[in-house]
Design a protein around this motif. Structure first.
Motif, PDB file in Angstrom:
ATOM      1  N   MET A   1       0.965  -1.144   0.037  1.00 56.15           N
ATOM      2  CA  MET A   1       0.048   0.011   0.099  1.00 56.15           C
ATOM      3  C   MET A   1       1.014   1.094   0.155  1.00 56.15           C
ATOM      4  O   MET A   1       1.857   1.349   0.711  1.00 56.15           O
ATOM      5  CB  MET A   1      -0.881   0.001   1.233  1.00 56.15           C
ATOM      6  N   ARG A   2       0.599   2.162  -0.844  1.00 55.62           N
ATOM      7  CA  ARG A   2       1.569   3.495  -0.920  1.00 55.62           C
ATOM      8  C   ARG A   2       0.736   4.678  -0.385  1.00 55.62           C
ATOM      9  O   ARG A   2      -0.581   4.574   0.012  1.00 55.62           O
ATOM     10  CB  ARG A   2       1.594   3.703  -2.496  1.00 55.62           C
ATOM     11  N   VAL A   3       1.719   5.567  -0.092  1.00 57.61           N
ATOM     12  CA  VAL A   3       1.012   6.674   0.869  1.00 57.61           C
ATOM     13  C   VAL A   3       0.144   7.698  -0.191  1.00 57.61           C
ATOM     14  O   VAL A   3       0.625   7.922  -1.215  1.00 57.61           O
ATOM     15  CB  VAL A   3       2.204   7.742   1.334  1.00 57.61           C
ATOM     16  N   ARG A   4      -1.144   7.877   0.570  1.00 55.21           N
ATOM     17  CA  ARG A   4      -1.896   8.767  -0.105  1.00 55.21           C
ATOM     18  C   ARG A   4      -2.365   9.969   0.816  1.00 55.21           C
ATOM     19  O   ARG A   4      -3.062   9.743   1.726  1.00 55.21           O
ATOM     20  CB  ARG A   4      -3.186   8.419  -0.850  1.00 55.21           C
ATOM     21  N   GLY A   5      -2.018  11.367   0.708  1.00 53.63           N
ATOM     22  CA  GLY A   5      -2.340  12.285   1.393  1.00 53.63           C
ATOM     23  C   GLY A   5      -1.834  12.313   2.905  1.00 53.63           C
ATOM     24  O   GLY A   5      -2.585  12.612   3.662  1.00 53.63           O
ATOM     25  N   ILE A   6      -0.760  11.905   3.103  1.00 58.92           N
ATOM     26  CA  ILE A   6      -0.114  11.963   4.393  1.00 58.92           C
ATOM     27  C   ILE A   6      -0.063  13.335   4.907  1.00 58.92           C
ATOM     28  O   ILE A   6       0.736  14.158   4.148  1.00 58.92           O
ATOM     29  CB  ILE A   6       1.060  11.263   4.595  1.00 58.92           C
ATOM     30  N   SER A 205      -4.348   6.781   5.619  1.00 61.91           N
ATOM     31  CA  SER A 205      -3.033   7.511   4.980  1.00 61.91           C
ATOM     32  C   SER A 205      -1.823   7.021   5.704  1.00 61.91           C
ATOM     33  O   SER A 205      -0.830   7.243   5.511  1.00 61.91           O
ATOM     34  CB  SER A 205      -3.225   9.024   5.210  1.00 61.91           C
ATOM     35  N   GLN A 206      -2.253   6.282   6.972  1.00 65.34           N
ATOM     36  CA  GLN A 206      -0.847   5.903   7.777  1.00 65.34           C
ATOM     37  C   GLN A 206      -0.798   4.308   7.746  1.00 65.34           C
ATOM     38  O   GLN A 206      -0.086   3.734   8.258  1.00 65.34           O
ATOM     39  CB  GLN A 206      -0.976   6.303   9.376  1.00 65.34           C
ATOM     40  N   ALA A 207      -1.406   3.719   6.727  1.00 67.16           N
ATOM     41  CA  ALA A 207      -1.631   2.190   6.676  1.00 67.16           C
ATOM     42  C   ALA A 207      -0.444   1.677   5.815  1.00 67.16           C
ATOM     43  O   ALA A 207      -0.856   0.709   5.120  1.00 67.16           O
ATOM     44  CB  ALA A 207      -3.007   1.674   6.306  1.00 67.16           C
ATOM     45  N   TRP A 208       0.622   2.371   5.286  1.00 64.60           N
ATOM     46  CA  TRP A 208       1.517   1.841   4.554  1.00 64.60           C
ATOM     47  C   TRP A 208       2.329   0.789   5.417  1.00 64.60           C
ATOM     48  O   TRP A 208       2.019   0.612   6.511  1.00 64.60           O
ATOM     49  CB  TRP A 208       2.205   2.864   3.957  1.00 64.60           C
ATOM     50  N   GLY A 209       3.502   0.634   4.637  1.00 66.63           N
ATOM     51  CA  GLY A 209       4.625  -0.099   5.510  1.00 66.63           C
ATOM     52  C   GLY A 209       4.483  -1.733   5.404  1.00 66.63           C
ATOM     53  O   GLY A 209       4.393  -2.369   4.132  1.00 66.63           O
ATOM     54  N   VAL A 210       4.393  -2.366   6.443  1.00 69.61           N
ATOM     55  CA  VAL A 210       4.625  -4.021   6.149  1.00 69.61           C
ATOM     56  C   VAL A 210       3.452  -4.614   5.787  1.00 69.61           C
ATOM     57  O   VAL A 210       3.199  -5.751   5.447  1.00 69.61           O
ATOM     58  CB  VAL A 210       4.742  -4.605   8.060  1.00 69.61           C
ATOM     59  N   SER A 211       2.040  -3.505   5.670  1.00 72.87           N
ATOM     60  CA  SER A 211       0.881  -4.075   5.068  1.00 72.87           C
ATOM     61  C   SER A 211       1.040  -4.249   3.620  1.00 72.87           C
ATOM     62  O   SER A 211       0.246  -4.998   3.014  1.00 72.87           O
ATOM     63  CB  SER A 211      -0.153  -2.951   5.208  1.00 72.87           C
ATOM     64  N   ALA A 212       2.135  -3.997   3.113  1.00 73.97           N
ATOM     65  CA  ALA A 212       2.631  -4.272   1.652  1.00 73.97           C
ATOM     66  C   ALA A 212       2.875  -5.703   1.495  1.00 73.97           C
ATOM     67  O   ALA A 212       2.555  -6.363   0.467  1.00 73.97           O
ATOM     68  CB  ALA A 212       3.805  -3.547   1.314  1.00 73.97           C
ATOM     69  N   ALA A 213       2.955  -6.471   2.574  1.00 73.16           N
ATOM     70  CA  ALA A 213       3.114  -8.111   2.525  1.00 73.16           C
ATOM     71  C   ALA A 213       1.847  -8.582   2.365  1.00 73.16           C
ATOM     72  O   ALA A 213       1.794  -9.955   2.116  1.00 73.16           O
ATOM     73  CB  ALA A 213       3.943  -8.383   3.631  1.00 73.16           C
TER      74      ALA A 213
END
Length: 291
Positions: A1-6, A205-213
């Protein structure tokens, strides 16, 4: 998941609290026991571990800054860590440590106001609420005392009120996640469910990171341009993932990225590579008893 509107937070700490500090009752000291008795754990076979080391090495040679990670697969018992000798500034990932210490003190008895504090701290990454809770658990000395009692030996809470400058290794943050979620640990079931509920519902907007797995995700991220690194970015992500029948605890820490987006891309790719190896490997693990 990429950053949108942080929207970036200007500083880790604010003088004002999230609300009236006098309404927060300091938690009582709680007895902390080890989960289980003897735990059968395992490590990746040497060949698989070295192969993953090489894969991560190749990727990071193309990236700025430095990074490290640790993963614990609770389904197979496999543990893996990478490049974690030197600690990293945690930034807002320290809020997970604060949450653990606070819940240990409360033992399931949170007031409505305390639920507001903890919810805003995790879901919105509210720094004022984190500041207030840090004071409540005794600041640097209080958090250090709790972590050492839990066997979290390589985490050093920030001096004074600077909780965001807490330094740690990925494996220590995996241990924090273990204590926060382990059915045999010291937290009541209601507190474990509450912590996972907060981490499963952070601001989109903060749900990026390890969620990409992929998979089911409960996480907390940290992001900060660090003055000591000439304004380069510290980007961190920790969480619990349910992927292809595997229950994974993972921490990826990084520093000195030129932009926030660059750091996020690095953290996400490292998480993907590590989780892919642990969930697709059908190799026989080497078992070890941990007391």
């Amino acid at each position: 998941m990429r950053v949108r509107g942080i929207s970036l937070v200007g500083a880790l700490l604010a003088v004002a609290g999230c609300a009236n500090p006098s309404t927060v009752v300091p938690p009582q000291a709680a007895a902390i026991g080890r989960p289980g008795g003897v735990v059968v754990e395992s490590v990746l076979p040497v060949a698989a571990r070295h192969a993953l080391d090489r894969t991560l090495d190749r990727y990071l040679r193309q990236r700025p800054g430095r990074a490290a990670l640790a993963v614990y697969d609770r389904t197979t018992g496999a543990r893996y860590s990478y490049r974690e000798r030197t600690p990293f500034v945690l930034a807002s990932v320290a809020k997970v440590d604060i949450l653990l210490a606070f819940l240990l003190g409360k033992q399931g008895e949170l007031s409505a106001y305390e639920r507001t504090l903890t919810s805003k701290m995790i879901r919105e990454s509210d720094n004022d609420c984190a500041h207030e809770l840090y004071l409540t658990i005794g600041g640097q000395k209080g958090l250090t005392r709790v972590l050492r009692r839990l066997g979290v030996e390589h985490t050093w809470p920030g001096p004074g009120l600077y909780w965001g400058t807490t330094r740690s290794r990925p494996s220590d943050q995996v241990k924090v996640l273990e204590w926060l979620t382990d059915p045999e640990g010291p937290l009541p079931a209601s507190d474990r469910r509450y912590a996972l509920k907060l981490m499963s519902s952070v601001e989109p907007s903060q749900a990026w990171g390890v969620s990409a797995a992929g998979g089911d995700v409960a996480l907390k991220n940290g992001w900060l341009p660090v003055d000591a690194h000439d304004g380069l970015w510290t980007i961190n992500s920790v969480g619990r993932l349910g992927v292809d029948g595997h229950d994974l605890l993972i921490a990826v820490l990084s520093e000195r990225s030129p932009t926030m987006e660059t750091g996020i891309a690095t953290v996400e790719r490292l998480a993907e590579l590590a989780v892919d190896e642990l969930t697709r490997s059908r190799a026989t693990f080497t078992a070890a008893q941990v007391f």
